[in-house]
Design an enzyme around this catalytic site. Structure first.
Site, PDB file in Angstrom:
ATOM      1  N   LYS A  84       2.284 -19.475  21.826  1.00 54.25           N
ATOM      2  CA  LYS A  84       0.968 -20.142  21.863  1.00 54.25           C
ATOM      3  C   LYS A  84       1.135 -21.642  22.136  1.00 54.25           C
ATOM      4  CE  LYS A  84      -0.187 -18.942  17.602  1.00 54.25           C
ATOM      5  NZ  LYS A  84       0.965 -18.154  17.144  1.00 54.25           N
ATOM      6  N   ARG A  99      -6.739 -18.528  11.410  1.00 51.16           N
ATOM      7  CA  ARG A  99      -5.749 -17.568  10.912  1.00 51.16           C
ATOM      8  C   ARG A  99      -6.322 -16.693   9.810  1.00 51.16           C
ATOM      9  NH1 ARG A  99      -0.960 -21.001  12.499  1.00 51.16           N
ATOM     10  NH2 ARG A  99       0.921 -19.770  12.221  1.00 51.16           N
ATOM     11  N   ARG A 125      16.576 -18.803  18.010  1.00 53.04           N
ATOM     12  CA  ARG A 125      16.065 -20.150  18.306  1.00 53.04           C
ATOM     13  C   ARG A 125      16.880 -21.225  17.579  1.00 53.04           C
ATOM     14  NH1 ARG A 125       9.728 -21.705  18.169  1.00 53.04           N
ATOM     15  NH2 ARG A 125       9.845 -21.213  15.955  1.00 53.04           N
ATOM     16  N   ARG A 151      15.237 -23.960  12.526  1.00 50.64           N
ATOM     17  CA  ARG A 151      14.077 -24.407  11.735  1.00 50.64           C
ATOM     18  C   ARG A 151      14.050 -23.611  10.431  1.00 50.64           C
ATOM     19  NH1 ARG A 151       8.221 -24.386  14.760  1.00 50.64           N
ATOM     20  NH2 ARG A 151       7.510 -23.226  12.960  1.00 50.64           N
ATOM     21  N   ARG A 183       6.320 -14.599   7.572  1.00 55.89           N
ATOM     22  CA  ARG A 183       5.340 -15.084   8.561  1.00 55.89           C
ATOM     23  C   ARG A 183       4.709 -13.917   9.323  1.00 55.89           C
ATOM     24  NH1 ARG A 183       8.835 -19.286  11.841  1.00 55.89           N
ATOM     25  NH2 ARG A 183       6.945 -19.880  12.919  1.00 55.89           N
TER      26      ARG A 183
HETATM   27  P1  AMP Z   1       2.804 -22.656  13.323  1.00 56.59           P
HETATM   28  O1  AMP Z   1       3.473 -23.917  13.777  1.00 56.59           O
HETATM   29  O2  AMP Z   1       1.452 -22.402  13.965  1.00 56.59           O
HETATM   30  O3  AMP Z   1       3.733 -21.447  13.391  1.00 56.59           O
HETATM   31  O4  AMP Z   1       2.465 -22.864  11.761  1.00 56.59           O
HETATM   32  C1  AMP Z   1       3.499 -23.104  10.829  1.00 56.59           C
HETATM   33  C2  AMP Z   1       2.945 -22.993   9.412  1.00 56.59           C
HETATM   34  O5  AMP Z   1       1.888 -23.949   9.218  1.00 56.59           O
HETATM   35  C3  AMP Z   1       2.312 -21.655   9.053  1.00 56.59           C
HETATM   36  O6  AMP Z   1       3.266 -20.688   8.666  1.00 56.59           O
HETATM   37  C4  AMP Z   1       1.408 -22.088   7.879  1.00 56.59           C
HETATM   38  O7  AMP Z   1       2.171 -22.332   6.712  1.00 56.59           O
HETATM   39  C5  AMP Z   1       0.859 -23.414   8.382  1.00 56.59           C
HETATM   40  N1  AMP Z   1      -0.381 -23.246   9.179  1.00 56.59           N
HETATM   41  C6  AMP Z   1      -0.556 -23.522  10.500  1.00 56.59           C
HETATM   42  N2  AMP Z   1      -1.819 -23.257  10.894  1.00 56.59           N
HETATM   43  C7  AMP Z   1      -2.467 -22.784   9.799  1.00 56.59           C
HETATM   44  C8  AMP Z   1      -3.786 -22.295   9.576  1.00 56.59           C
HETATM   45  N3  AMP Z   1      -4.699 -22.230  10.564  1.00 56.59           N
HETATM   46  N4  AMP Z   1      -4.108 -21.884   8.311  1.00 56.59           N
HETATM   47  C9  AMP Z   1      -3.204 -21.943   7.309  1.00 56.59           C
HETATM   48  N5  AMP Z   1      -1.925 -22.361   7.461  1.00 56.59           N
HETATM   49  C10 AMP Z   1      -1.555 -22.787   8.696  1.00 56.59           C
END
Ligand code: AMP
Length: 217
Positions: free
Chosen positions: A15, A84, A122, A155, A166
């Site tokens: 994404k 989400r 990764r 990471r 996740r």
């Molecule tokens: P991402 O970089 O989109 O994979 O997000 C990494 C982490 O950030 C996720 O596993 C959540 O802990 C938090 N996070 C990102 N976006 C959201 C969201 N819309 N709602 C809640 N937590 C979020």
């Protein structure tokens, strides 16, 4: 026409890559809630992020509300990692109605097994941030950045146990939103196992077709 693009898909589906391309080429700002949360100076938020669980709706919703009120979002924006949860999706409906912009959700579809391989492989250079993958894009020398000759790092939330959390969180809390967008005829699906440029070409075609439909409606 102004529009809100919602990129859906499991963690690791690509994404972020596509949102950046849309920003560069279509001029719509990328709003990545994951990046915004990582940029906050808040230890508790970073701990939750590293665990693979979600940050509370209140925090994320307030952040998105504020960001989308900026002048650069007037002609639309691309959301990457939001909504989400059902509460976030409901808030977004209200926001889209208040802003008078149509919303298109696009699922970047990648099978779970492929996602796990992507995460497992990764690796990131701590100096320049360059991303490698031990399976798909290995560095020239074992675990060393091609440019900086330093050990590559993983990471914290890419470790297999965290990745599983996740993916489970995604299945339980986010995947049900796909049905919600499908029922209202606003979900498009692209094959996320293709190369990034091929995925982008499909996204652009979908967005152009939609804009044409709205013009003639
Ligand atoms: P991402 O970089 O989109 O994979 O997000 C990494 C982490 O950030 C996720 O596993 C959540 O802990 C938090 N996070 C990102 N976006 C959201 C969201 N819309 N709602 C809640 N937590 C979020």
């Amino acid at each position: 026409m102004s529009k809100i693009i919602v990129l859906m898909g499991a963690p690791g589906a690509g994404k972020g890559t596509q949102a950046r391309l849309i920003q560069e080429r279509l001029g719509l700002p990328q709003i990545s809630t994951g990046d915004m949360l990582r940029a906050l100076a808040a230890e508790d938020i970073h701990t939750t992020q590293a665990s693979g669980k979600l940050i509370s709706d209140d925090v994320v919703i307030a952040m998105v509300r504020q960001r989308t009120a900026s002048a650069d979002c007037r002609n639309g924006y691309v959301l990457d990692g939001f909504p989400r949860t059902t509460a976030q999706a409901e808030m977004l409906e209200e926001l889209a109605a208040a802003q008078g912009m149509p919303l298109t959700a696009i699922l970047i579809d990648v099978p779970t097994e492929v996602l796990k391989e992507r995460f497992a492989g990764r690796r990131i250079c701590p100096v320049c941030g360059e991303t490698y993958n031990t399976y798909f894009r290995p560095p020239h020398s074992d675990n060393l950045c091609d440019l900086h000759n330093v050990q590559l790092e993983q990471r914290a939330d890419d470790r297999l146990d965290r990745v599983q959390v996740r993916l489970d969180t995604y299945e339980k809390q986010t995947a049900p939103l796909l049905d919600y967008y499908k029922r209202s005829g606003r979900l498009k699906i692209v094959d996320g196992t293709q190369a990034p440029e091929a995925i982008y070409a499909e996204l652009e075609r979908i967005l152009t077709e939609e804009a044409d439909c709205r013009r003639t409606a």
